[in-house]
Motif scaffolding. Sequence first.
Motif: not given
Length: 254
Positions: A84, A86, A225, A229, A235
């Motif tokens: 992921v 960010t 997370l 998903k 993301f």
Amino acid sequence: MTHFFVIKLKKFRPMFLIFILSLCTALFLWIEGESDFSVFSTKDNPAALSKGNPNDSSVALTFNISWGTEMVKPTLEVLKANEVKTTFFLIGEWAEHHPDLVEAIEADGHEIGMMGYRYKSYIKQDIGQVRKDLAKAQDVFSALGFEDIRLLRTPSGHLNSEVMDLAEQQGYNVIQWNVNPHDWENPGTQTIIDHVVKNTNNGDIVLLNASDSVKQTPEALKTILPKLKDKGKRFVTVSELISRANAKNNEVHD
């Protein structure tokens, strides 16, 4: 026919006035506290972004860091394990003292935004002080190799029209959020999980923290997370969220 409901206050006036005063005080304190939404969003004013396109399954996790070093690596480890990317919003003073951690964040493919130089509310300073704070922060990030940071989150999310005007003049995109589990309060890992998973929808910007006082977020991320998903969420960084929203808008208007 129009109906009016009138409350006779003669008997209860003292208690009613006390109630109103208490309500106004509570509202004032709430406004002075953490801001959870974009205040300026009319067509006549600069707008702080708090959400992307609601028709796009993309969501942006964001992390604020204002002090400490202990929680950064555990956070990065969970993000890497789940593949992921960010956006991290960093205080310039913190970045200046921890260039190795800034480098580690970037090396993992995350985006860097800033929160000014010192973590002090911009609405409690005059605009000249805010301008100096932004300039000093920009100097720090430029020295670290980030010459063109355009993402700005104000300390505590505090904004007013004067700050928004200054940010727009200097070319910043001011970023707020619309999902906030208040993880800095350490309310419990499951509480953080439940809040984020339940409330995160298409286009949302999630506010999380990676300062030392925030102890439960890395563990919560291990569940958040994969669950998001499973909900079909993708993301992305804040810049990609903006880009995707703009692309959707252009599709509509072409």
